[in-house]
Scaffold this motif. Structure first.
Motif, short mmCIF file in Angstrom:
data_model
loop_
_atom_site.label_atom_id
_atom_site.label_comp_id
_atom_site.label_asym_id
_atom_site.label_seq_id
_atom_site.Cartn_x
_atom_site.Cartn_y
_atom_site.Cartn_z
N PRO A 1 -5.79 4.11 -1.39
CA PRO A 1 -5.03 5.16 -0.79
C PRO A 1 -3.81 4.88 -0.27
CG PRO A 1 -6.89 4.72 0.62
CD PRO A 1 -6.92 3.72 -0.56
N THR A 2 -2.87 5.51 -0.17
CA THR A 2 -1.56 5.43 0.51
C THR A 2 -1.73 5.83 1.93
OG1 THR A 2 -0.67 7.20 -0.56
CG2 THR A 2 -0.13 5.04 -1.77
N SER A 3 -2.47 6.75 2.29
CA SER A 3 -2.59 7.12 3.60
C SER A 3 -4.13 7.61 3.68
CB SER A 3 -1.67 8.50 4.12
OG SER A 3 -1.96 9.37 3.65
N GLY B 1 -0.47 8.37 -3.28
CA GLY B 1 0.77 8.91 -3.62
C GLY B 1 1.16 8.11 -4.75
N GLU C 1 7.22 4.83 -4.08
CA GLU C 1 6.49 4.03 -3.31
C GLU C 1 5.03 4.35 -3.74
OE1 GLU C 1 7.19 3.81 0.70
OE2 GLU C 1 5.92 2.10 1.11
N THR D 1 2.75 1.73 -2.07
CA THR D 1 2.36 0.81 -1.41
C THR D 1 0.73 1.57 -0.76
OG1 THR D 1 4.38 0.33 -0.67
CG2 THR D 1 2.48 -0.70 0.56
N GLY D 2 -0.17 0.37 -1.14
CA GLY D 2 -1.48 1.05 -0.60
C GLY D 2 -1.61 0.67 0.95
N ILE D 3 -2.70 1.20 1.46
CA ILE D 3 -2.89 0.92 3.01
C ILE D 3 -3.13 -0.38 3.16
CG2 ILE D 3 -4.65 1.38 4.70
CD1 ILE D 3 -4.85 4.29 3.96
#
Lengths: 132, 138
Positions: free
Chosen positions: A10-12, A51, B40, B42-44
């Motif tokens: 996940p991105t958040s 995302g 973007e 980018t992963g966590i």
């Protein structure tokens, strides 16, 4: 038979700790009394946002929702969902530190897909952990 | 091979996709910007940002010298006053001696702002946005 949530980073990630089942009474004199029902918390929430993911990843998430028949079948969550957290924190986030019996489900609202560009989408998913 | 100067460059304009390009006589400067979004991904758990290509956008601007007898200049300037929905065309030629270095596209003229100063030439800053994918190559 649990459904495997797809292995996508996940991105958040937003986590709400499980709630204790408590009822509160306030008397006419202003005295507050709380009664705890049970010995275990429940109903943790995990909101995940993916995302700009590919169509393949988006399809995997929607497929998991379909296979799980929405919120009726429990899920197994891959470790990648908790990337960036220490092992101790991960155990709180995936509720394994809370105790046995917590199972993750899709929340009742379906995943949402926002198409951003050809082949790229933003996907939001809300999961809940309940005592079963 | 040699580097090129502004002497080998041209800006051309046409009033509709079916029309023929007309060279604008006096162009003081022109810039063509072609951008692609960086989405973007980018992963966590990642320490470095990662990206994927997004949508391309093309726009440009320039400064013309006002010459009402020049068809290209007048057509471009009058386009901002037109109520037509038809797209225009803009072509930037970087090297008149080669087929390379020419980029064209269907264009919307989005700004025309003639400026007059005492003792100076009348210059006309213009802006345009390309609709769709530009054609040609550098």
């Amino acid at each position: 038979m649990p459904v495997a949530f797809p292995t996508i980073e996940p991105t958040s990630r937003s986590f709400t700790a499980p709630r204790w089942q408590v009822t509160t009474n306030v008397s006419q004199s202003g005295v507050t009394t709380r009664r705890l029902w049970g010995s275990r918390p429940s109903r943790a929430e995990l909101v995940l946002r993916f995302g700009n993911v590919t169509d393949a990843a988006t399809s995997d998430i929607l497929s998991a929702w379909h296979t799980a028949k929405g919120s009726t079948t429990d899920l197994t969550l891959p470790a990648i969902l908790f990337n960036g957290a220490s092992s101790t924190l991960t155990n709180w986030l995936n509720t394994s530190s809370t105790g046995a019996g917590m199972k993750w489900y899709f929340a009742e609202e379906p995943p949402t897909v926002e198409s951003i560009a050809p082949g790229r989408s933003n996907v939001s998913v809300r999961l809940i952990a309940e005592l079963q | 091979m040699a580097v090129k100067t502004s002497a080998t460059a041209l800006l051309k304009f046409k009033t509709s996709p079916e029309a023929s390009y007309v060279t604008i006589a006096k162009v003081r400067d022109v810039t063509l910007n072609i951008n692609r979004d960086a989405l973007e991904t980018t992963g966590i758990g990642q320490a470095d940002r990662t990206y994927a290509y997004g949508i391309r956008g093309t726009s440009g601007s320039g400064t013309l010298l006002y010459d009402p007898s020049d068809t290209g200049t007048a057509d471009l300037m009058n386009q901002i006053l037109s109520d037509t929905e038809t797209l225009s065309g803009v072509q930037l030629v970087l090297d008149t001696a080669s087929t390379d270095g020419t980029v064209s596209g269907d264009a919307l003229i989005t700004a025309v702002g003639p400026g007059v100063s005492v003792g100076d030439l009348i210059s006309v800053p213009v802006s345009f946005t390309i609709s769709g994918k530009p054609t040609g190559q550098f």
